[in-house]
Enzyme design. Structure first.
Site, PDB file in Angstrom:
ATOM      1  N   LYS A   1     105.160  97.278  60.265  1.00 55.09           N
ATOM      2  CA  LYS A   1     106.384  97.940  59.810  1.00 55.09           C
ATOM      3  C   LYS A   1     107.591  97.010  59.871  1.00 55.09           C
ATOM      4  CE  LYS A   1     104.999 101.918  58.411  1.00 55.09           C
ATOM      5  NZ  LYS A   1     104.869 102.062  56.946  1.00 55.09           N
TER       6      LYS A   1
ATOM      7  N   TYR B   1     100.684  98.621  64.083  1.00 60.34           N
ATOM      8  CA  TYR B   1     101.585  99.377  63.204  1.00 60.34           C
ATOM      9  C   TYR B   1     103.028  98.825  63.302  1.00 60.34           C
ATOM     10  CZ  TYR B   1     103.627 103.706  61.263  1.00 60.34           C
ATOM     11  OH  TYR B   1     104.305 104.638  60.516  1.00 60.34           O
TER      12      TYR B   1
HETATM   13  P1  NAI Z   1     100.428 110.798  55.481  1.00 61.82           P
HETATM   14  O1  NAI Z   1      99.177 110.399  56.186  1.00 61.82           O
HETATM   15  O2  NAI Z   1     100.647 112.249  55.226  1.00 61.82           O
HETATM   16  O3  NAI Z   1     100.563 110.038  54.092  1.00 61.82           O
HETATM   17  C1  NAI Z   1     100.100 108.742  53.867  1.00 61.82           C
HETATM   18  C2  NAI Z   1      99.299 108.760  52.585  1.00 61.82           C
HETATM   19  O4  NAI Z   1      98.894 107.422  52.272  1.00 61.82           O
HETATM   20  C3  NAI Z   1      98.034 109.602  52.679  1.00 61.82           C
HETATM   21  O5  NAI Z   1      98.016 110.580  51.670  1.00 61.82           O
HETATM   22  C4  NAI Z   1      96.917 108.583  52.541  1.00 61.82           C
HETATM   23  O6  NAI Z   1      95.765 109.093  51.869  1.00 61.82           O
HETATM   24  C5  NAI Z   1      97.594 107.480  51.751  1.00 61.82           C
HETATM   25  N1  NAI Z   1      96.938 106.189  51.917  1.00 61.82           N
HETATM   26  C6  NAI Z   1      96.481 105.640  53.060  1.00 61.82           C
HETATM   27  N2  NAI Z   1      95.936 104.440  52.826  1.00 61.82           N
HETATM   28  C7  NAI Z   1      96.042 104.231  51.497  1.00 61.82           C
HETATM   29  C8  NAI Z   1      95.688 103.143  50.654  1.00 61.82           C
HETATM   30  N3  NAI Z   1      95.055 102.052  51.137  1.00 61.82           N
HETATM   31  N4  NAI Z   1      95.964 103.236  49.336  1.00 61.82           N
HETATM   32  C9  NAI Z   1      96.566 104.346  48.839  1.00 61.82           C
HETATM   33  N5  NAI Z   1      96.919 105.402  49.592  1.00 61.82           N
HETATM   34  C10 NAI Z   1      96.675 105.343  50.908  1.00 61.82           C
HETATM   35  O7  NAI Z   1     101.618 110.207  56.346  1.00 61.82           O
HETATM   36  P2  NAI Z   1     103.211 110.245  56.145  1.00 61.82           P
HETATM   37  O8  NAI Z   1     103.780 110.645  57.431  1.00 61.82           O
HETATM   38  O9  NAI Z   1     103.608 110.977  54.934  1.00 61.82           O
HETATM   39  O10 NAI Z   1     103.519 108.679  55.973  1.00 61.82           O
HETATM   40  C11 NAI Z   1     104.104 108.089  54.829  1.00 61.82           C
HETATM   41  C12 NAI Z   1     104.678 106.741  55.214  1.00 61.82           C
HETATM   42  O11 NAI Z   1     105.749 106.921  56.126  1.00 61.82           O
HETATM   43  C13 NAI Z   1     103.677 105.809  55.898  1.00 61.82           C
HETATM   44  O12 NAI Z   1     103.911 104.492  55.465  1.00 61.82           O
HETATM   45  C14 NAI Z   1     104.039 105.953  57.366  1.00 61.82           C
HETATM   46  O13 NAI Z   1     103.647 104.829  58.106  1.00 61.82           O
HETATM   47  C15 NAI Z   1     105.542 106.117  57.261  1.00 61.82           C
HETATM   48  N6  NAI Z   1     106.151 106.726  58.424  1.00 61.82           N
HETATM   49  C16 NAI Z   1     106.000 108.064  58.664  1.00 61.82           C
HETATM   50  C17 NAI Z   1     106.617 108.627  59.759  1.00 61.82           C
HETATM   51  C18 NAI Z   1     106.578 110.073  60.016  1.00 61.82           C
HETATM   52  O14 NAI Z   1     107.296 110.543  60.924  1.00 61.82           O
HETATM   53  N7  NAI Z   1     105.798 110.851  59.273  1.00 61.82           N
HETATM   54  C19 NAI Z   1     107.360 107.810  60.734  1.00 61.82           C
HETATM   55  C20 NAI Z   1     107.507 106.450  60.354  1.00 61.82           C
HETATM   56  C21 NAI Z   1     106.901 105.938  59.249  1.00 61.82           C
END
Ligand code: NAI
Length: 318
Positions: A168, A164
């Site tokens: 990132k 990851y």
């Molecule tokens: P989340 O798991 O709620 O949302 C991620 C979404 O991406 C999910 O709805 C999932 O179904 C979708 N997804 C996964 N693989 C996919 C693909 N191949 N094609 C299309 N959709 C896909 O997680 P969150 O926290 O909302 O994360 C959003 C972004 O923020 C991610 O890139 C994560 O790595 C990043 N992030 C989040 C942090 C946090 O504190 N929540 C911290 C640092 C980064």
């Protein structure tokens, strides 16, 4: 409100918009006049399975509030199909938010190729594919806004997240270069390291911390960065819980040695303090900054080193 930032007539693609941060972005832009493509593969946070439900729920939410939205259920690794949905439904694309992500946390000792490939695939290849598909439209209309999603894990490292973290930080370099290539065409690209309560973080943070980190509190910064009046590009931001800040690269004052046979490990060790001295830092923004340093090096005479070594190499491990 007259001073509200609006996105009327613009088309926004938000990947991974079926939950968490993506849902917060999508519903916001839907409420501010934009037409939204809600992309989500609908799988687990580890990247297993798929479903149309996640995207559809958010599309219905946007429509119920009077906004315009369509679903797309493709993986971000099929970026051209996601951008194709925007073109087919709304005839254009103005803003791309590469947000989709998965986690396969595991210590480096135990990591398998699959854990590495899946995470790099969704984050890096997925952001590449969506951006690549949107790029010709952005260039042609001389307008585009891209947000890529990094993470503190990528910027600083995080136990159990080599895959990851690598993905990132790759997106930081990707954004910095996209911004340079897009500048001439009014395509502005920034990268945001968010922190928010979501299914990704709900098991690793205590409830009171999660309560202070609503995904909605990352949205305003992203909204500013993709607005038509924004001029910021190629920048790294962190955002969460109402806090936001810009990050940048910092170079120590450094050490310049003549690149001849006196340039040994030992010569470096004698002046190691300079290598790690941040009291007079530089803030490089491109590879040319380093080339300028090398030009200075080429002009140096042997006496500029300010020391005499007994013989090259042997002095190295004093
Ligand atoms: P989340 O798991 O709620 O949302 C991620 C979404 O991406 C999910 O709805 C999932 O179904 C979708 N997804 C996964 N693989 C996919 C693909 N191949 N094609 C299309 N959709 C896909 O997680 P969150 O926290 O909302 O994360 C959003 C972004 O923020 C991610 O890139 C994560 O790595 C990043 N992030 C989040 C942090 C946090 O504190 N929540 C911290 C640092 C980064």
């Amino acid at each position: 409100m007259t001073d509200q930032l609006r996105y009327d007539g613009q088309v926004v693609v938000v990947t991974g918009a079926g939950g968490g941060l993506g849902r917060a972005y999508a519903t916001f832009f839907g409420s501010r006049g934009a037409s939204v493509v809600v992309n989500d593969l609908g799988g687990s946070f580890k990247g297993e399975g798929n479903s149309t439900k996640a995207a559809d729920v958010v599309v219905n939410e946007i429509k119920a509030a009077g906004g315009k939205a369509v679903s797309n259920y493709d993986s971000v690794e099929n970026g051209e199909r996601i951008i194709g949905t925007a073109i087919k439904a709304f005839g254009r694309i103005d803003i791309l938010i590469n947000n989709a992500g998965i986690l396969r946390d595991i210590s480096f000792k135990n990591i398998k190729d699959e854990d590495w490939d899946l995470v790099i695939g969704v984050h890096v290849r997925g952001s590449y594919k969506c951006s690549r598909a949107a790029w010709p439209y952005f260039r042609k209309q001389k307008y585009g806004r891209v947000i890529n999603t990094a993470s503190a894990a990528g910027l600083f490292g995080s136990f159990g997240q080599t895959n990851y973290s690598a993905a990132k930080l790759a997106l930081v370099g990707f954004t910095e270069t996209l911004a340079k290539e897009g500048a001439k065409y009014n395509i502005l690209c920034n990268v945001v390291a968010p922190i928010a309560a979501s299914r990704m973080t709900e098991t690793v943070m205590p409830p009171d911390v999660l309560k202070a980190l609503q995904p909605e509190w990352v949205v305003p910064l992203v909204a500013v960065l993709v607005h038509k009046n924004n001029t910021e590009t190629g920048s790294i931001f962190e955002a969460g819980g109402g806090h936001m800040a810009k990050l940048r690269w910092e170079r120590s004052s450094g050490l310049l040695l003549k690149a001849d046979d006196s340039y040994t490990p030992g010569a470096i060790l004698k002046k190691w303090d300079n290598v790690v001295d941040f009291s007079n830092p530089q803030y490089p923004t491109g590879p040319n900054d380093f080339l300028t340093l090398l030009e200075d090096s080429m002009k140096m005479g042997p006496s500029d080193r300010g020391e005499t070594l007994d013989f090259a190499g042997r002095v190295a491990l004093v």
